[in-house]
Design an enzyme around this catalytic site. Structure first.
Site, PDB file in Angstrom:
ATOM      1  CB  CYS A   1      -0.919  -0.010   1.218  1.00 35.60           C
ATOM      2  SG  CYS A   1      -1.925   1.474   1.343  1.00 35.60           S
TER       3      CYS A   1
ATOM      4  CB  CYS B   1      -0.540   2.431   4.127  1.00 36.15           C
ATOM      5  SG  CYS B   1      -2.018   1.787   3.366  1.00 36.15           S
ATOM      6  CG  ASP B   2       3.257   1.053   4.448  1.00 37.39           C
ATOM      7  OD1 ASP B   2       2.855   1.524   5.536  1.00 37.39           O
ATOM      8  OD2 ASP B   2       2.998  -0.099   4.076  1.00 37.39           O
TER       9      ASP B   2
END
Ligand code: NAP
Length: 309
Positions: free
Chosen positions: A136, A139-140
């Site tokens: 992701c 997200c990261d």
């Protein structure tokens, strides 16, 4: 909530399919209860720019779109439980739905649990998950600011993530196993225009290198078998999705990949159980088609409840 209370309609899942089903069902007087899941909002909460959902001429951020849809369902008094479903018993009526903390009963059920990112299944990928291996970018990606990263995959997700990461990272390399990308042309053109994105075709990721953090990748040319190494600080796996149907096994018909089999529009193999969105869609898998299917499922539930009176 009373354990013996029987709902008219429970919807499992709170992505575009589940929320649209709730809007229509609530307006139809079914007073739906959504079991939203711990990752409420579905895949769109993990994306950035959504440019192809109608009504937003400048595009909209995925999480914002989902927040708007949720607010719209709340306007019609939909109730939410933010838990995952553990199991269902569809062998008797009312259907029984067991969440992490309670058992619920319902006359009709809409399954809209969507799909989740797939992994390659390499031991080195497993070892370094969260230490430079991610599925992701949204997200990261932040952890790789100014760094060098790779993305595995040639579909829309891979190229969208490449575009997103190119704004944060020094260099982004897309690694695809064939000689042609699967992604839509507009995205292919977009990444071609980015000076810090390059493309390695005909290559498969053999091993993620590194002990406590990712230091590089071992690649194999799928045509010549030649092995090469690429130095990276992180790798994002974007090779597609699998339907979230583990809790349904043995309860209704699933295909060999785990998608819910639809017998007619949103009807499943169990009367009174309907499915909408990516959980039953092997072909289109768009936010707008999921929303459309959610609308159809709500109408199909109304008709079912009416005819079973
Ligand atoms: P996808 O379209 O299924 O693409 C998966 C990609 O990963 C393909 O290029 C595939 O290669 C590759 N792949 C699969 N298994 C692999 C493996 N074991 N090793 C290496 N590569 C592998 O999945 P997606 O990109 O997640 O998209 C899913 C759906 O969501 C699609 O319908 C897409 O249109 C939609 N979507 C749309 C948008 C949008 O902006 N409209 C954004 C994201 C997703 P092959 O090409 O060789 O099969």
């Amino acid at each position: 909530m009373e354990k013996t209370q029987v709902e008219k309609l429970i919807i499992i899942g709170s992505g575009p399919a589940g929320l649209t089903a709730a809007i229509y069902a609530a307006r139809g007087g079914l007073n739906p209860l959504i079991i939203a899941g711990r990752e409420a909002g579905g895949q769109l909460t993990l994306t950035t720019d959504v440019d192809d959902y109608p009504g937003f001429e400048e595009g909209i951020q995925g999480p914002e779109l989902m927040a708007k849809m949720k607010k719209q369902t709340e306007r019609f008094d939909t109730r939410f439980i933010n838990e995952d479903v553990i199991s269902v018993d569809l062998s008797k009526k009312p259907f029984e739905i067991t969440t992490e903390t309670c058992s619920l009963f319902t006359e009709a059920l809409i399954i809209a649990t969507g799909a989740s990112a797939m992994w390659l299944g390499l031991p080195s990928e497993e070892k370094l998950k969260g230490k430079g291996v991610s599925a992701c970018a949204v997200c990261d990606g932040f952890f790789f600011k100014g760094k060098v990263v790779a993305i595995v995959g040639g579909g829309d997700t891979a190229l969208r993530e490449a575009n997103y990461l190119s704004k944060l990272c020094k260099q982004v390399t897309v690694i695809h196993r064939r000689d042609q990308l699967r992604a839509q042309l507009a995205l292919q053109e977009l990444i071609k225009s980015k000076p810090n994105i390059d493309l390695i075709l005909n290559s498969a990721l053999e091993e993620v290198l590194g002990e406590d953090k990712v230091t590089g990748l071992k690649l194999k040319n799928t045509q010549t078998g030649e092995i090469s190494k690429l130095q990276v600080d992180g790798v994002f796996v974007a090779i597609g999705h699998k339907p979230n149907t583990d809790f349904l096994k043995g309860q209704l018909e699933l295909d060999k990949k785990g998608y819910v089999v639809l017998t007619n529009e949103t009807h499943t193999s169990v009367a009174g159980v309907f499915a909408a969105g990516d959980v039953a869609d092997t072909r289109y898998r768009q936010a707008v088609t999921a929303a459309g299917a959610g609308c159809k499922a709500a109408f199909d539930v109304e008709e079912y409840l009416e005819s079973s009176k």
